[in-house]
Design a protein around this motif. Structure first.
Motif, short mmCIF file in Angstrom:
data_model
loop_
_atom_site.label_atom_id
_atom_site.label_comp_id
_atom_site.label_asym_id
_atom_site.label_seq_id
_atom_site.Cartn_x
_atom_site.Cartn_y
_atom_site.Cartn_z
N LYS A 162 -14.02 -16.07 -151.10
CA LYS A 162 -14.06 -15.84 -152.55
C LYS A 162 -14.31 -14.38 -152.92
N LEU A 163 -14.64 -13.56 -151.93
CA LEU A 163 -14.83 -12.13 -152.21
C LEU A 163 -13.48 -11.45 -152.19
N LYS A 164 -13.02 -11.02 -153.35
CA LYS A 164 -11.66 -10.52 -153.50
C LYS A 164 -11.55 -9.00 -153.53
N GLY A 165 -12.63 -8.33 -153.90
CA GLY A 165 -12.56 -6.88 -154.00
C GLY A 165 -13.91 -6.28 -154.30
N PHE A 166 -13.89 -4.97 -154.61
CA PHE A 166 -15.13 -4.24 -154.85
C PHE A 166 -14.99 -3.33 -156.06
N ARG A 167 -16.16 -2.91 -156.56
CA ARG A 167 -16.20 -1.97 -157.67
C ARG A 167 -17.40 -1.05 -157.50
N VAL A 222 -10.87 -22.19 -170.92
CA VAL A 222 -10.72 -21.25 -169.82
C VAL A 222 -11.05 -21.99 -168.52
N ASP A 223 -10.15 -21.92 -167.56
CA ASP A 223 -10.24 -22.77 -166.37
C ASP A 223 -11.06 -22.18 -165.23
N GLY A 224 -11.25 -20.88 -165.25
CA GLY A 224 -12.00 -20.25 -164.17
C GLY A 224 -12.25 -18.80 -164.47
N CYS A 225 -13.05 -18.14 -163.62
CA CYS A 225 -13.43 -16.76 -163.89
C CYS A 225 -13.55 -15.96 -162.60
N VAL A 226 -13.58 -14.66 -162.78
CA VAL A 226 -13.87 -13.71 -161.70
C VAL A 226 -15.18 -13.02 -162.07
N ALA A 227 -16.19 -13.18 -161.22
CA ALA A 227 -17.50 -12.57 -161.46
C ALA A 227 -17.53 -11.18 -160.84
N ILE A 285 -4.43 -14.29 -161.09
CA ILE A 285 -4.34 -15.13 -159.88
C ILE A 285 -3.64 -14.38 -158.76
N ASN A 286 -2.54 -13.70 -159.10
CA ASN A 286 -1.79 -12.95 -158.09
C ASN A 286 -2.55 -11.72 -157.62
N PHE A 287 -3.16 -10.99 -158.54
CA PHE A 287 -3.87 -9.76 -158.17
C PHE A 287 -5.05 -10.07 -157.26
N TYR A 288 -5.85 -11.04 -157.64
CA TYR A 288 -7.05 -11.37 -156.87
C TYR A 288 -6.83 -12.46 -155.82
N GLN A 289 -5.58 -12.93 -155.71
CA GLN A 289 -5.27 -13.98 -154.74
C GLN A 289 -6.24 -15.17 -154.91
N LEU A 290 -6.33 -15.65 -156.13
CA LEU A 290 -7.28 -16.72 -156.44
C LEU A 290 -6.85 -18.08 -155.92
N HIS A 291 -5.61 -18.18 -155.46
CA HIS A 291 -5.14 -19.44 -154.90
C HIS A 291 -5.52 -19.58 -153.44
N GLU A 292 -6.14 -18.57 -152.88
CA GLU A 292 -6.57 -18.63 -151.46
C GLU A 292 -8.01 -19.13 -151.37
N LYS A 309 -6.66 -2.80 -145.46
CA LYS A 309 -6.67 -3.54 -144.19
C LYS A 309 -7.20 -4.95 -144.37
N TYR A 310 -8.18 -5.10 -145.28
CA TYR A 310 -8.83 -6.39 -145.49
C TYR A 310 -8.32 -7.10 -146.75
N LYS A 311 -7.30 -6.53 -147.37
CA LYS A 311 -6.68 -7.08 -148.58
C LYS A 311 -7.67 -7.16 -149.74
N PHE A 312 -8.62 -6.22 -149.77
CA PHE A 312 -9.56 -6.14 -150.87
C PHE A 312 -8.98 -5.31 -152.01
N THR A 313 -9.19 -5.74 -153.24
CA THR A 313 -8.79 -4.99 -154.41
C THR A 313 -9.88 -3.98 -154.77
N TYR A 314 -9.57 -3.10 -155.74
CA TYR A 314 -10.59 -2.19 -156.24
C TYR A 314 -10.51 -2.11 -157.76
N ASP A 315 -11.65 -2.35 -158.43
CA ASP A 315 -11.76 -2.24 -159.88
C ASP A 315 -12.22 -0.83 -160.26
N ILE A 316 -11.49 -0.18 -161.13
CA ILE A 316 -11.81 1.18 -161.56
C ILE A 316 -12.56 1.13 -162.89
N LEU A 317 -13.85 1.46 -162.86
CA LEU A 317 -14.68 1.47 -164.07
C LEU A 317 -14.95 2.91 -164.47
#
Length: 277
Positions: free
Chosen positions: A99-104, A45-50, A270-277, A130-138
């Motif tokens: 590296k901050l991609k979104g919130f939960r 596994v090459d990388g992760c989202v914490a 990668i596309n959802f969290y824009q991990l290439h940025e 507006k800030y291009k933040f994603t949202y995780d639904i738990l």
């Protein structure tokens, strides 16, 4: 390439982490990047989202510090008080952290079933795009109806459902869950994490076949372009090793084309969290 789109770090504190009960003794300790890195290497596994485990801005800053010092942490899903009156100010502050991609928010722990449709929470969600933040639904299956109403309100906001919305693998009662997950999957701005499966099953007696029906349902409902892998480590250690969590997904998705497997294991995250940025 493989990306683990959902895992956690913490320095264990029995007060802060009171959700980790005595029956969860195996995870009543620190879990840090030095613990995860060898597992990622071992499982290719090459990388992760914490993802946040505590509801505080301190938690968000803690994860950002870890990401700064560990390149394999590709993105952070943090916490911010989406109900706060100064939510614009807080999002503006966090926007500078690339590296901050979104919130939960831990919706599943809210006593009010309608929490996610409250005026203050909806106001916070409305600011994320507006800030291009994603949202995780738990959530649990009982929340899916309201979750569908939430995502319908914000068609340009990127959402992802964590852990398949926690179907009841232990009792194999899927009717409410199946109806709800199919309904929310109709919205193209919603993705789904194939994560956290083993912790909703019988921790000591699960088999890979326990998960196949629900994997069939989400794969048909979302399509391969809107699914991503997540381990939910270290919570997953309650019922499985890191390798075991990977193997469940490997078994199921091995029948897909190489291109589709690449989407599931890395490209979609990668596309959802824009991990290439």
């Amino acid at each position: 390439m493989k990306i683990d789109s959902h895992q956690h770090f913490w320095k264990y504190n029995p007060v802060k982490d009171a959700w980790i009960t005595e029956e969860m003794k195996v995870i009543q300790k620190d879990f840090l990047p030095t613990d995860l890195k060898p597992l990622l290497i071992e499982n290719q596994v090459d990388g992760c989202v914490a993802v946040q485990a505590d509801q505080s801005e301190k938690e968000t800053r803690f994860l950002l510090e870890l990401a700064k010092d560990n390149d394999f942490i590709k993105g952070i899903v943090g916490w911010v008080d989406l109900c706060a009156e100064n939510i614009d100010e807080r999002l503006e502050y966090f926007y500078k952290y690339k590296k901050l991609k979104g919130f939960r928010h831990i919706i599943q722990a809210e006593a009010d079933l309608d929490f996610m449709l409250s005026e203050r929470f909806l106001n916070g969600i409305s600011k994320l795009e507006k800030y291009k933040f994603t949202y995780d639904i738990l959530i649990f299956p009982k929340h899916l109806e309201n979750a569908a109403k939430l995502v319908e309100r914000f068609p340009n906001q990127n959402f992802v459902v964590d852990h398949l919305a926690k179907p009841d693998f232990k009792n194999k009662e899927f009717s409410e869950w199946e109806k709800g997950i199919k309904a929310i999957a109709k919205y193209p701005n919603v993705m789904c994490k194939v994560s956290g499966l083993v912790t909703e099953a019988d921790w000591n007696n699960w088999t890979a076949t326990d998960f196949m029906y629900c994997l069939d349902v989400v794969t048909e409902a979302f399509g391969i372009d809107r699914l991503m892998f997540g381990s939910d480590w270290p919570v997953s250690l309650l019922a499985a090793s890191y390798a075991d969590s990977c193997d469940i997904a490997e078994q199921y998705f091995s029948k897909f084309s190489k291109g589709d497997q690449d989407k599931f294991w890395s490209k979609n995250a990668i596309n959802f969290y824009q991990l290439h940025e």
